[in-house]
Design a protein around this motif. Structure first.
Motif, mmCIF file in Angstrom:
data_model
loop_
_atom_site.group_PDB
_atom_site.id
_atom_site.type_symbol
_atom_site.label_atom_id
_atom_site.label_comp_id
_atom_site.label_asym_id
_atom_site.label_seq_id
_atom_site.Cartn_x
_atom_site.Cartn_y
_atom_site.Cartn_z
ATOM 1 N N GLY A 1 67.885 28.293 35.709
ATOM 2 C CA GLY A 1 67.864 27.085 36.522
ATOM 3 C C GLY A 1 68.242 25.856 35.736
ATOM 4 N N LEU A 2 68.630 24.811 36.442
ATOM 5 C CA LEU A 2 69.007 23.551 35.826
ATOM 6 C C LEU A 2 67.796 22.937 35.116
ATOM 7 N N VAL B 1 61.460 29.541 36.574
ATOM 8 C CA VAL B 1 62.810 30.034 36.840
ATOM 9 C C VAL B 1 63.165 29.690 38.285
ATOM 10 N N VAL B 2 64.344 29.129 38.474
ATOM 11 C CA VAL B 2 64.827 28.761 39.807
ATOM 12 C C VAL B 2 65.593 29.937 40.389
ATOM 13 N N ILE B 3 65.207 30.338 41.606
ATOM 14 C CA ILE B 3 65.895 31.427 42.289
ATOM 15 C C ILE B 3 66.218 31.010 43.712
ATOM 16 N N VAL C 1 72.136 37.934 40.546
ATOM 17 C CA VAL C 1 72.749 36.852 41.322
ATOM 18 C C VAL C 1 73.372 35.762 40.454
ATOM 19 N N ARG C 2 73.342 35.934 39.166
ATOM 20 C CA ARG C 2 73.860 34.966 38.194
ATOM 21 C C ARG C 2 72.995 33.708 38.138
ATOM 22 N N PHE D 1 62.783 38.418 33.149
ATOM 23 C CA PHE D 1 63.049 37.905 34.498
ATOM 24 C C PHE D 1 64.376 37.153 34.527
ATOM 25 N N VAL D 2 64.634 36.314 33.538
ATOM 26 C CA VAL D 2 65.889 35.557 33.490
ATOM 27 C C VAL D 2 67.069 36.507 33.340
#
Length: 488
Positions: free
Chosen positions: A167-168, A193-195, A361-362, A353-354
């Motif tokens: 994530g940003l 983590v942004v998903i 999904v990149r 996880f990252v």
């Protein structure tokens, strides 16, 4: 070229007609096109319209100009097309038969349940009383557009580049600040983590933490999509009962003492709306720590409490940082198509996880992340939540008043003290009959039985109020009353 279509715009129509004629070969390579004045007179168009269409085709490489020989079709087209032959109907049928006969485990397990979300359909506002949704009409769309425009300045060109699969950084920091204030969770941005969705976070956790046949707990009743993700992974899903104090933790320990993962909605159970009691929170954390189990905490709409402050997240309790994955979504609080969520992870899970997120999904959309980071960092998100909380509280009261006014001896509605929806207990009609008749009348309220597996509850409907204004609520409540009285 046919007749101009006024709805399409004359310049656009002429451009498309000429391009199709060139690509199809009806205007051969190196053939000369009429002058702009001649073509304008032929189709009763303004000469400027023809000149603009020619200019676009020239800039895209379909036409060329030569001194003294006018405008011609290019001998080398910019995008040569391959004309595919139609697929025979017999071939389609044969492939359909192959798909039906497939024995791939994922396909078999997916077919065992109806999809939890529509796979197709019109892009329309929800019908009353569809649950789990806020009102997109309340979202500050003009502000969101301005923030988007800011990110698309030439000075911010790198916003269009790839971003980290975690994530940003600016968004992860903004989420960390929000969680510390709103949910009592203090965590470094590096553990966020942004998903794209909470479902994606749960799917990755299932892949990382369980194998085929491993045992997992699921609330019963509970969130349909979560259970299907667990089932599709090949895990053995143990449906643990829920009562007025939330998940019956000791029942789960008795039935599956070595479960690898537990899914829980502790702040406001989905769909019953009850919080997980303090005693059961402590018992769940103590057992998870002793057993090495990960608790997946779905914190889906905790921002909306109308009569008291929300309970702190389970992840905020002492010792939870090593055993709880806290997942939340902005899509439910802002608008569904946003598709940005987050997972707060125990330190040991961040790196795998990252990597899994990057592989599957990149990353979540980087431009959207940048806009959302500004939306949070500049205080717009907090203002939006405060505003919608006040509106939804008013609508919750309107829903209760409408129920008291129209549904006596038909539906018993629990107090709507939080969230976006509430349970309505059916008093005179069974679930199946009520749902079918209401749907025919334009009322969309799913049955409580849709959320249950082993532990049945009295018949009821899961009824949303947040997406509808007070006039819509009262009008739809009258319609519900009419339909149910006809059914009795």
């Amino acid at each position: 070229m046919g007749t101009p279509d006024p709805k399409e715009g004359l310049q656009r129509w002429l451009y498309e007609a000429l391009r199709r004629a060139i690509v199809s070969g009806r205007l051969p390579a190196d053939s000369v096109l009429p002058g702009t004045r001649t073509l304008a007179q032929q189709y009763n168009l303004a000469r400027g319209t023809v000149a603009a269409a020619y200019e676009q085709l020239l800039s895209e490489g379909y036409l060329v100009t030569r001194t003294g020989s006018g405008t011609r079709v290019s001998t080398v087209l910019p995008d040569p097309r391959h004309h595919a032959k139609p697929i025979p109907a017999s071939s389609i049928a044969a492939h359909a038969g192959f798909a039906r006969e497939s024995h791939a485990p994922w396909i078999k397990r997916l077919k065992e349940n109806d999809p939890p979300f529509p796979l197709s359909g019109a892009n329309t506002l929800p019908q009353p009383f569809f649950p789990h949704r806020g009102d997109i009409r309340l979202f500050p769309i003009d502000l969101w557009r301005r923030l988007h425009v800011r990110q698309l300045r030439p000075s911010r060109l790198l916003t269009l580049n790839d971003t980290s699969p975690a994530g940003l950084p600016a968004l992860r920091s903004a989420i960390a600040e929000h969680l510390a204030i709103a949910r009592g969770v203090r965590v470094p941005p590096e553990q966020i983590v942004v998903i794209g969705s909470v479902q994606h976070a749960l799917d990755l956790c299932m892949r990382l933490l369980t194998g085929p046949g491993d045992t997992v707990w699921m609330e019963d009743p509970g969130y349909v999509a979560a259970r299907q993700i667990m089932h599709a992974s090949g895990a053995r899903v143990v449906d643990v009962a829920v009562d007025h104090d939330g998940l019956r933790v000791h029942d789960g320990i008795r039935e599956a003492p070595s479960a690898a993962l537990v899914y829980v909605t502790p702040t406001r159970h989905a769909p019953l709306g009850v919080p997980l009691s303090s005693e059961r929170r402590a018992a769940l954390l103590q057992w998870a720590a002793a057993n090495g189990t990960i608790i997946f905490e779905d914190d889906y709409d905790s921002e909306y409490c109308f009569r008291s402050h929300p309970l702190p997240a389970l992840r905020s309790l002492p010792g939870a940082d090593q055993h709880v994955v806290l997942a939340g979504t902005f899509s439910k609080l802002m608008f569904p198509s946003l598709r940005v969520a987050y997972a707060v992870l125990p330190p040991r899970l961040v790196e795998p996880f990252v990597r899994a997120a990057s592989l599957t999904v990149r990353s979540a959309n980087g431009l959207t992340q940048a806009v959302l980071a500004d939306f949070l960092g500049e205080g717009h998100f907090d203002r939006h939540v405060r505003r919608t909380r006040k509106v939804y509280a008013s609508r919750a009261h309107a829903f209760e008043r409408a129920a008291q006014k129209h549904w006596q001896e038909l539906i018993d509605v629990q107090p709507a003290i939080a969230g976006l929806d509430v349970i309505g207990r059916l008093l005179s009609v069974d679930e199946h009959t009520a749902v079918q008749m209401l749907k025919a009348a334009g009322i969309d309220a799913p049955p409580l039985g849709q959320y249950t597996r082993r532990h049945r509850h009295p018949p009821g409907l899961v009824m949303g109020f947040a997406a509808f204004n007070e006039e819509e609520i009262d009008r739809a409540a009258q319609q519900v009353a009419t339909v149910l009285r006809e059914a009795t």
